[in-house]
Design a protein around this motif. Structure first.
Motif, PDB file in Angstrom:
ATOM      1  N   ILE A  57       0.842  -1.201   0.000  1.00 16.42           N
ATOM      2  CA  ILE A  57       0.000   0.000   0.000  1.00 16.42           C
ATOM      3  C   ILE A  57       0.873   1.245   0.000  1.00 16.42           C
ATOM      4  O   ILE A  57       0.642   2.180  -0.769  1.00 16.42           O
ATOM      5  N   ALA A  58       1.901   1.250   0.839  1.00 12.60           N
ATOM      6  CA  ALA A  58       2.807   2.400   0.928  1.00 12.60           C
ATOM      7  C   ALA A  58       3.479   2.667  -0.414  1.00 12.60           C
ATOM      8  O   ALA A  58       3.557   3.826  -0.852  1.00 12.60           O
ATOM      9  N   GLU A  59       3.939   1.631  -1.061  1.00 12.39           N
ATOM     10  CA  GLU A  59       4.590   1.802  -2.364  1.00 12.39           C
ATOM     11  C   GLU A  59       3.616   2.329  -3.406  1.00 12.39           C
ATOM     12  O   GLU A  59       3.955   3.212  -4.188  1.00 12.39           O
ATOM     13  N   ARG A  60       2.413   1.806  -3.398  1.00 14.18           N
ATOM     14  CA  ARG A  60       1.414   2.230  -4.378  1.00 14.18           C
ATOM     15  C   ARG A  60       1.020   3.695  -4.182  1.00 14.18           C
ATOM     16  O   ARG A  60       0.825   4.430  -5.148  1.00 14.18           O
ATOM     17  N   LEU A  61       0.887   4.118  -2.921  1.00 14.09           N
ATOM     18  CA  LEU A  61       0.423   5.481  -2.630  1.00 14.09           C
ATOM     19  C   LEU A  61       1.568   6.463  -2.379  1.00 14.09           C
ATOM     20  O   LEU A  61       1.307   7.646  -2.120  1.00 14.09           O
ATOM     21  N   VAL A  62       2.791   5.982  -2.440  1.00 14.96           N
ATOM     22  CA  VAL A  62       3.994   6.790  -2.227  1.00 14.96           C
ATOM     23  C   VAL A  62       3.939   7.492  -0.855  1.00 14.96           C
ATOM     24  O   VAL A  62       4.031   8.712  -0.741  1.00 14.96           O
ATOM     25  N   VAL A  63       3.733   6.683   0.172  1.00 10.84           N
ATOM     26  CA  VAL A  63       3.772   7.141   1.562  1.00 10.84           C
ATOM     27  C   VAL A  63       4.603   6.126   2.338  1.00 10.84           C
ATOM     28  O   VAL A  63       4.968   5.071   1.812  1.00 10.84           O
ATOM     29  N   SER A  64       4.890   6.425   3.594  1.00  7.00           N
ATOM     30  CA  SER A  64       5.679   5.486   4.397  1.00  7.00           C
ATOM     31  C   SER A  64       4.800   4.340   4.902  1.00  7.00           C
ATOM     32  O   SER A  64       3.575   4.467   5.012  1.00  7.00           O
ATOM     33  N   VAL A  65       5.464   3.235   5.211  1.00  3.23           N
ATOM     34  CA  VAL A  65       4.763   2.089   5.792  1.00  3.23           C
ATOM     35  C   VAL A  65       4.123   2.507   7.115  1.00  3.23           C
ATOM     36  O   VAL A  65       3.002   2.094   7.437  1.00  3.23           O
ATOM     37  N   ARG A  66       4.809   3.350   7.872  1.00  4.42           N
ATOM     38  CA  ARG A  66       4.291   3.836   9.156  1.00  4.42           C
ATOM     39  C   ARG A  66       3.006   4.647   8.959  1.00  4.42           C
ATOM     40  O   ARG A  66       2.073   4.536   9.757  1.00  4.42           O
ATOM     41  N   THR A  67       2.945   5.444   7.892  1.00  3.74           N
ATOM     42  CA  THR A  67       1.735   6.213   7.594  1.00  3.74           C
ATOM     43  C   THR A  67       0.567   5.275   7.326  1.00  3.74           C
ATOM     44  O   THR A  67      -0.549   5.506   7.811  1.00  3.74           O
ATOM     45  N   VAL A  68       0.824   4.216   6.586  1.00  4.42           N
ATOM     46  CA  VAL A  68      -0.231   3.229   6.306  1.00  4.42           C
ATOM     47  C   VAL A  68      -0.696   2.591   7.609  1.00  4.42           C
ATOM     48  O   VAL A  68      -1.899   2.481   7.861  1.00  4.42           O
ATOM     49  N   ALA A  69       0.244   2.174   8.450  1.00  6.51           N
ATOM     50  CA  ALA A  69      -0.107   1.536   9.722  1.00  6.51           C
ATOM     51  C   ALA A  69      -0.925   2.476  10.603  1.00  6.51           C
ATOM     52  O   ALA A  69      -1.931   2.069  11.198  1.00  6.51           O
ATOM     53  N   ASN A  70      -0.498   3.727  10.689  1.00 10.99           N
ATOM     54  CA  ASN A  70      -1.231   4.707  11.494  1.00 10.99           C
ATOM     55  C   ASN A  70      -2.627   4.956  10.931  1.00 10.99           C
ATOM     56  O   ASN A  70      -3.597   5.099  11.692  1.00 10.99           O
ATOM     57  N   THR A  71      -2.739   5.010   9.625  1.00  5.54           N
ATOM     58  CA  THR A  71      -4.041   5.232   8.991  1.00  5.54           C
ATOM     59  C   THR A  71      -4.957   4.041   9.237  1.00  5.54           C
ATOM     60  O   THR A  71      -6.145   4.215   9.536  1.00  5.54           O
TER      61      THR A  71
END
Length: 67
Positions: A28-42
């Motif tokens: 998800i992080a790679e697809r949306l160009v965000v950090s893995v931590r951002t995905v986890a927090n979201t």
């Protein structure tokens, strides 16, 4: 999948749908160009807002028929 889960922002809906489709946080992080931590927090915020506590329950929530 039902994208009209009340209370979620458009970005939260996007991440919820990708998670429900089986993508990992890293994918998800790679697809949306965000950090893995951002995905986890979201995802944590999504679980809190929807009252579910894992991806299986999130998938069921997104796939349920509209009320």
């Amino acid at each position: 999948m039902d994208l009209e889960v009340p209370g979620l922002t458009p970005r939260q809906r996007e991440i919820a749908v990708l998670a429900a489709q089986g993508l990992t946080n890293r994918e998800i992080a790679e697809r949306l160009v965000v950090s893995v931590r951002t995905v986890a927090n979201t995802l944590y915020a999504i679980y809190d807002k929807t009252g579910v506590n894992d991806r299986t329950a999130l998938t069921a929530l997104l796939n349920r028929p509209p009320a």
